[in-house]
Design a protein around this motif. Structure first.
Motif, mmCIF file in Angstrom:
data_model
loop_
_atom_site.group_PDB
_atom_site.id
_atom_site.type_symbol
_atom_site.label_atom_id
_atom_site.label_comp_id
_atom_site.label_asym_id
_atom_site.label_seq_id
_atom_site.Cartn_x
_atom_site.Cartn_y
_atom_site.Cartn_z
ATOM 1 N N TYR A 1 8.513 -17.058 38.823
ATOM 2 C CA TYR A 1 9.653 -17.786 38.273
ATOM 3 C C TYR A 1 9.204 -19.164 37.778
ATOM 4 C CZ TYR A 1 14.500 -19.398 37.807
ATOM 5 O OH TYR A 1 15.692 -19.879 37.307
ATOM 6 N N ARG A 2 8.416 -19.874 38.591
ATOM 7 C CA ARG A 2 7.959 -21.210 38.197
ATOM 8 C C ARG A 2 7.100 -21.151 36.936
ATOM 9 N NH1 ARG A 2 7.989 -26.066 40.287
ATOM 10 N NH2 ARG A 2 8.788 -25.337 42.303
ATOM 11 N N PHE A 3 6.258 -20.114 36.821
ATOM 12 C CA PHE A 3 5.409 -19.992 35.626
ATOM 13 C C PHE A 3 6.254 -19.868 34.368
ATOM 14 C CE2 PHE A 3 3.387 -17.230 32.472
ATOM 15 C CZ PHE A 3 2.240 -17.943 32.192
ATOM 16 N N LEU B 1 17.830 -19.887 39.297
ATOM 17 C CA LEU B 1 19.078 -19.203 38.994
ATOM 18 C C LEU B 1 18.859 -17.703 39.150
ATOM 19 C CD1 LEU B 1 20.517 -20.953 35.794
ATOM 20 C CD2 LEU B 1 20.718 -21.615 38.198
ATOM 21 N N HIS B 2 19.955 -16.973 39.273
ATOM 22 C CA HIS B 2 19.935 -15.517 39.255
ATOM 23 C C HIS B 2 20.659 -15.061 37.996
ATOM 24 C CE1 HIS B 2 18.495 -14.886 43.472
ATOM 25 N NE2 HIS B 2 18.854 -16.154 43.519
ATOM 26 N N TYR B 3 20.207 -13.945 37.422
ATOM 27 C CA TYR B 3 20.671 -13.503 36.118
ATOM 28 C C TYR B 3 21.082 -12.029 36.172
ATOM 29 C CZ TYR B 3 17.754 -17.561 34.942
ATOM 30 O OH TYR B 3 17.183 -18.815 34.895
ATOM 31 N N LEU C 1 16.318 -1.863 31.815
ATOM 32 C CA LEU C 1 15.104 -2.668 31.769
ATOM 33 C C LEU C 1 14.288 -2.556 33.057
ATOM 34 C CD1 LEU C 1 16.558 -5.910 30.117
ATOM 35 C CD2 LEU C 1 15.162 -4.153 29.009
ATOM 36 N N PHE C 2 14.902 -2.089 34.121
ATOM 37 C CA PHE C 2 14.230 -2.014 35.412
ATOM 38 C C PHE C 2 13.493 -0.694 35.613
ATOM 39 C CE2 PHE C 2 17.341 -5.273 35.813
ATOM 40 C CZ PHE C 2 16.880 -6.167 36.760
ATOM 41 N N SER C 3 13.606 0.232 34.651
ATOM 42 C CA SER C 3 13.011 1.557 34.822
ATOM 43 C C SER C 3 11.490 1.543 34.671
ATOM 44 C CB SER C 3 13.622 2.545 33.823
ATOM 45 O OG SER C 3 13.440 2.091 32.501
ATOM 46 N N SER D 1 9.474 -4.858 37.850
ATOM 47 C CA SER D 1 9.025 -5.788 38.890
ATOM 48 C C SER D 1 9.122 -7.228 38.420
ATOM 49 C CB SER D 1 7.583 -5.480 39.289
ATOM 50 O OG SER D 1 7.489 -4.184 39.847
ATOM 51 N N LEU D 2 8.803 -7.456 37.152
ATOM 52 C CA LEU D 2 8.889 -8.809 36.595
ATOM 53 C C LEU D 2 10.326 -9.310 36.594
ATOM 54 C CD1 LEU D 2 7.637 -11.233 35.179
ATOM 55 C CD2 LEU D 2 7.872 -10.000 33.008
ATOM 56 N N TYR D 3 11.237 -8.439 36.170
ATOM 57 C CA TYR D 3 12.645 -8.846 36.150
ATOM 58 C C TYR D 3 13.134 -9.192 37.552
ATOM 59 C CZ TYR D 3 13.836 -8.030 31.269
ATOM 60 O OH TYR D 3 13.930 -8.137 29.917
ATOM 61 N N ARG D 4 12.697 -8.446 38.537
ATOM 62 C CA ARG D 4 13.117 -8.741 39.908
ATOM 63 C C ARG D 4 12.552 -10.077 40.380
ATOM 64 N NH1 ARG D 4 12.412 -3.155 39.822
ATOM 65 N NH2 ARG D 4 14.318 -1.998 40.403
ATOM 66 N N LEU D 5 11.302 -10.376 40.020
ATOM 67 C CA LEU D 5 10.707 -11.655 40.394
ATOM 68 C C LEU D 5 11.396 -12.820 39.694
ATOM 69 C CD1 LEU D 5 6.927 -10.675 40.377
ATOM 70 C CD2 LEU D 5 8.270 -11.363 42.368
ATOM 71 N N LEU D 6 12.046 -12.523 38.566
ATOM 72 C CA LEU D 6 12.795 -13.547 37.838
ATOM 73 C C LEU D 6 14.267 -13.566 38.247
ATOM 74 C CD1 LEU D 6 11.190 -13.138 34.295
ATOM 75 C CD2 LEU D 6 10.766 -14.939 35.976
#
Length: 205
Positions: free
Chosen positions: A5-7, A60-62, A68-70, A76-81
Motif C-alpha cells: 500500500y505504501r509503495f 483507505l479501503h476501496y 478482478l480478484f479471480s 492478491s494485489l487488490y487485497r493488499l491495497l
C-alpha cells in the motif's frame, strides 16, 4: 501502512503531483483523526481511488469489481491495497455487510455512489446500496469531489491528457433517522444516496 500500500501510495503521489498539479482544498481538517468514516465521491476516472487515497495519511479501503480478484497475482494485489470485492452485476448483501462491519471497526472506506464513471462529466444518480450502508453503519460520512480526473484519463480508452486535478473536501455529515421518517426500505436508501450526491455536487474547487 503495509509495504505494498505504501509503495503505490507514494508512487501515486509522485505521479499526481508531478504530472497533474494535484492539490487538496476545502475542509482539510476532516482528513485527520476520524475513525470509521464513509467517504463518498463523484466518479470521473480510473484515477479516482488514488486521487482520494493520497489525501489521507491513513490507509483507505476501496470497493473493486469482484471479477478482478479471480487472477491470482492481481487478486492478491487488490487485497493488499485494501480492496473489497463487489459483484456489480448481481449485487448482494455480502459485500455491504463487510463494508458495514469494517466501518464499525474504525476503517475509512471510499465509495462512489454513482457506481460507474461519468461519460460526459455530469454526475449520475447515487445507487441505493450506499444509502443502506449509511443507515446501517451509523458512522459519519465525508463528501469529497474530484475535478480534472476525467480530462486526465477519460472513460473509453483515450490516452492520458494534461490536466490539473483538484480534490475538494466537504464537511462531515451524520445520518439522522428523524429526517427520513417518511421513507422506508429501498426508498429510504435511495433518498440518502441522493442527498449525499447533492452534497458532493455542491462542492466547488
Amino acid at each position: 501502512m503495509n509495504f505494498t500500500y505504501r509503495f503505490f501510495y507514494t508512487l501515486a503521489k509522485l505521479i499526481l503531483r508531478g504530472f497533474y498539479n494535484y492539490r487538496v482544498v476545502g475542509d482539510t481538517d476532516q482528513l485527520k483523526g476520524q475513525a470509521g468514516v464513509l467517504i463518498v465521491s463523484n466518479h470521473e476516472s480510473f484515477l479516482d481511488p488514488p486521487v482520494v487515497g493520497i489525501a489521507f495519511d491513513q490507509e483507505l479501503h476501496y470497493l473493486a469489481r469482484k471479477s478482478l480478484f479471480s487472477a491470482p497475482v492481481l487478486g492478491s494485489l487488490y487485497r493488499l491495497l485494501n480492496s473489497i470485492p463487489v459483484d456489480q452485476d448481481r449485487p448482494d448483501m455480502t459485500s455491504l455487510k463487510i463494508v458495514i462491519r469494517q466501518l464499525k471497526a474504525g476503517d475509512k472506506i471510499l465509495v462512489f455512489p454513482e457506481g460507474s464513471r461519468t461519460l460526459d462529466g455530469d454526475m449520475l444518480p447515487g445507487e441505493p446500496g450506499v444509502g443502506l450502508v449509511v443507515a446501517k453503519a451509523g458512522v459519519p460520512v465525508l463528501p469529497v469531489r474530484i475535478f480534472g480526473a476525467r480530462k486526465a484519463l477519460p472513460r473509453g480508452g483515450a490516452l492520458p491528457q494534461p490536466s490539473d486535478i483538484t480534490l475538494v473536501i466537504g464537511k462531515l455529515w451524520h445520518y439522522d433517522p428523524a429526517n427520513y421518517s417518511e421513507y422506508t426500505g429501498k426508498d429510504l436508501y435511495r433518498r440518502i444516496s441522493q442527498d449525499l450526491m447533492a452534497q458532493v455536487a455542491e462542492l466547488q474547487a
